[in-house]
Write an enzyme that holds these catalytic residues in place. Structure first.
Site, mmCIF file in Angstrom:
data_model
loop_
_atom_site.group_PDB
_atom_site.id
_atom_site.type_symbol
_atom_site.label_atom_id
_atom_site.label_comp_id
_atom_site.label_asym_id
_atom_site.label_seq_id
_atom_site.Cartn_x
_atom_site.Cartn_y
_atom_site.Cartn_z
ATOM 1 N N GLY A 34 0.953 -1.586 0.068
ATOM 2 C CA GLY A 34 0.072 -0.206 -0.460
ATOM 3 C C GLY A 34 1.203 1.249 -0.103
ATOM 4 N N SER A 35 1.601 1.145 -0.437
ATOM 5 C CA SER A 35 2.496 2.590 -0.342
ATOM 6 C C SER A 35 2.030 4.002 -1.298
ATOM 7 C CB SER A 35 3.866 2.237 -1.122
ATOM 8 O OG SER A 35 4.149 1.548 -2.590
ATOM 9 N N ASN A 36 1.264 3.199 -2.368
ATOM 10 C CA ASN A 36 0.847 4.372 -3.430
ATOM 11 C C ASN A 36 -0.305 4.553 -2.703
ATOM 12 O OD1 ASN A 36 1.466 4.495 -6.156
ATOM 13 N ND2 ASN A 36 1.932 2.301 -6.027
ATOM 14 N N ASP A 81 -4.465 -4.759 -17.600
ATOM 15 C CA ASP A 81 -3.704 -3.649 -18.085
ATOM 16 C C ASP A 81 -4.298 -3.488 -19.270
ATOM 17 O OD1 ASP A 81 -2.793 -3.676 -15.283
ATOM 18 O OD2 ASP A 81 -1.043 -5.383 -15.975
ATOM 19 N N ASN A 122 -6.389 2.187 -12.200
ATOM 20 C CA ASN A 122 -4.939 1.430 -12.192
ATOM 21 C C ASN A 122 -4.335 2.300 -12.001
ATOM 22 O OD1 ASN A 122 -4.161 -1.189 -11.006
ATOM 23 N ND2 ASN A 122 -3.721 -1.161 -12.909
ATOM 24 N N GLU A 136 5.426 6.284 -9.707
ATOM 25 C CA GLU A 136 4.110 6.068 -9.363
ATOM 26 C C GLU A 136 3.453 6.899 -8.572
ATOM 27 O OE1 GLU A 136 3.580 1.634 -8.117
ATOM 28 O OE2 GLU A 136 4.965 0.724 -9.528
ATOM 29 N N ARG A 174 -6.629 -8.696 -8.094
ATOM 30 C CA ARG A 174 -6.989 -9.693 -8.671
ATOM 31 C C ARG A 174 -7.794 -8.861 -9.833
ATOM 32 N NH1 ARG A 174 -7.567 -14.234 -7.173
ATOM 33 N NH2 ARG A 174 -9.418 -14.353 -7.623
ATOM 34 N N ARG A 177 -15.798 -15.230 -9.461
ATOM 35 C CA ARG A 177 -15.170 -14.014 -9.692
ATOM 36 C C ARG A 177 -16.339 -12.952 -9.675
ATOM 37 N NH1 ARG A 177 -9.192 -13.308 -11.140
ATOM 38 N NH2 ARG A 177 -9.093 -14.741 -12.255
ATOM 39 N N HIS A 200 -0.014 0.865 -13.246
ATOM 40 C CA HIS A 200 0.707 -0.579 -13.308
ATOM 41 C C HIS A 200 2.129 -0.067 -13.676
ATOM 42 C CE1 HIS A 200 1.631 -4.285 -14.902
ATOM 43 N NE2 HIS A 200 2.229 -3.558 -16.259
#
Ligand code: GRF
Length: 228
Positions: free
Chosen positions: A13-15, A146, A108, A175, A92, A66, A110
């Site tokens: 969780g650094s972002n 992605d 997201n 990021e 996921r 899912r 990437h």
């Protein structure tokens, strides 16, 4: 309207931390409604709690497919009032059950310059391939991995012989800059879409010099005779 953000994490969780810091500094017109994880030991949950942010966990292993897992996630995220979803190391794939609940509000990050090196080992794949420039991408999420429209990318030179882990650290620092920036634009309603093309109202355009050469990153650096 104040954006109500859910951040989804599976790990460190650094972002997430960078997003929290920018929200707290008033740089993103949003509140973090909930931090969600599919793993109860994700360190991102600890980061959230220490900032007084609600957390929620649903283990994907408890669902047989899912779609059912996605429906359960949608329920808990909506219960927290979330209207926008930031995936930050969430490992996921999402189905239409999830994506249709938050149309064009799922983004997201990437750790590669998409469409190069999608998948779970983008940085290592880039290092192994021997690219000279690597980087990261913030994009809208669609049903393919992605793949959705690109909002912002940052590039960085790859040093000779660098290993995947070192490169990953180098990319991660970028990021932490581009993800909060993308979220700030989204929160301010400045992002619109024309097919795959993302328009950011009021974003600076790259300025070309008098020869029409735009800003560029080249690695290895050009020697003097070739530099102008
Ligand atoms: C980041 O490299 C991100 O790009 C990728 O997963 C990693 C998550 O790192 N999707 P962190 O949990 O934010 O530290």
């Amino acid at each position: 309207m104040h954006m109500k953000l859910a951040v989804l994490v599976s790990g460190s969780g650094s972002n997430l931390q960078s997003i929290i810091d920018h929200v707290e500094a008033g740089h993103i017109n949003a509140e973090i409604a909930v931090v969600f994880s599919n793993k109860e030991d994700a360190y991102g949950l600890t980061r959230a709690s220490s900032h007084g942010i609600p957390t929620a966990v649903i283990r994907h292993t408890e669902y047989s497919d899912r779609e059912q897992f996605d429906a359960a996630m949608v329920q808990v995220l909506k219960d927290h009032g979330a209207d926008t979803i930031a995936l930050a190391g969430f490992m996921r794939m999402l189905t239409p059950v999830f994506l249709n609940a938050f149309p064009m509000r799922v983004i997201n990050i990437h750790p590669a310059l998409l469409p190069s090196f999608p998948g779970t080992h983008g940085q290592r794949d880039a290092a192994d391939f021997g690219v000279r420039l690597a980087g990261c991408t913030v994009h809208f999420v669609d049903e393919k991995m992605d793949h959705g429209p690109v909002i912002i990318q940052a590039a960085t030179p790859v040093a000779p012989g660098v290993d995947g882990d070192t490169l990953a650290g180098q990319i991660l620092r970028l990021e932490h800059r581009i993800y909060p920036q993308a979220l700030a634009w989204l929160a301010d309603g400045r992002i619109s879409l024309d097919g795959r093309h993302v328009h950011i109202a009021g974003a600076e355009e790259p300025v070309c010099d008098t020869d029409g050469v735009g800003p560029f990153l080249v690695n290895p650096p050009l020697e003097k005779a070739f530099a102008s």
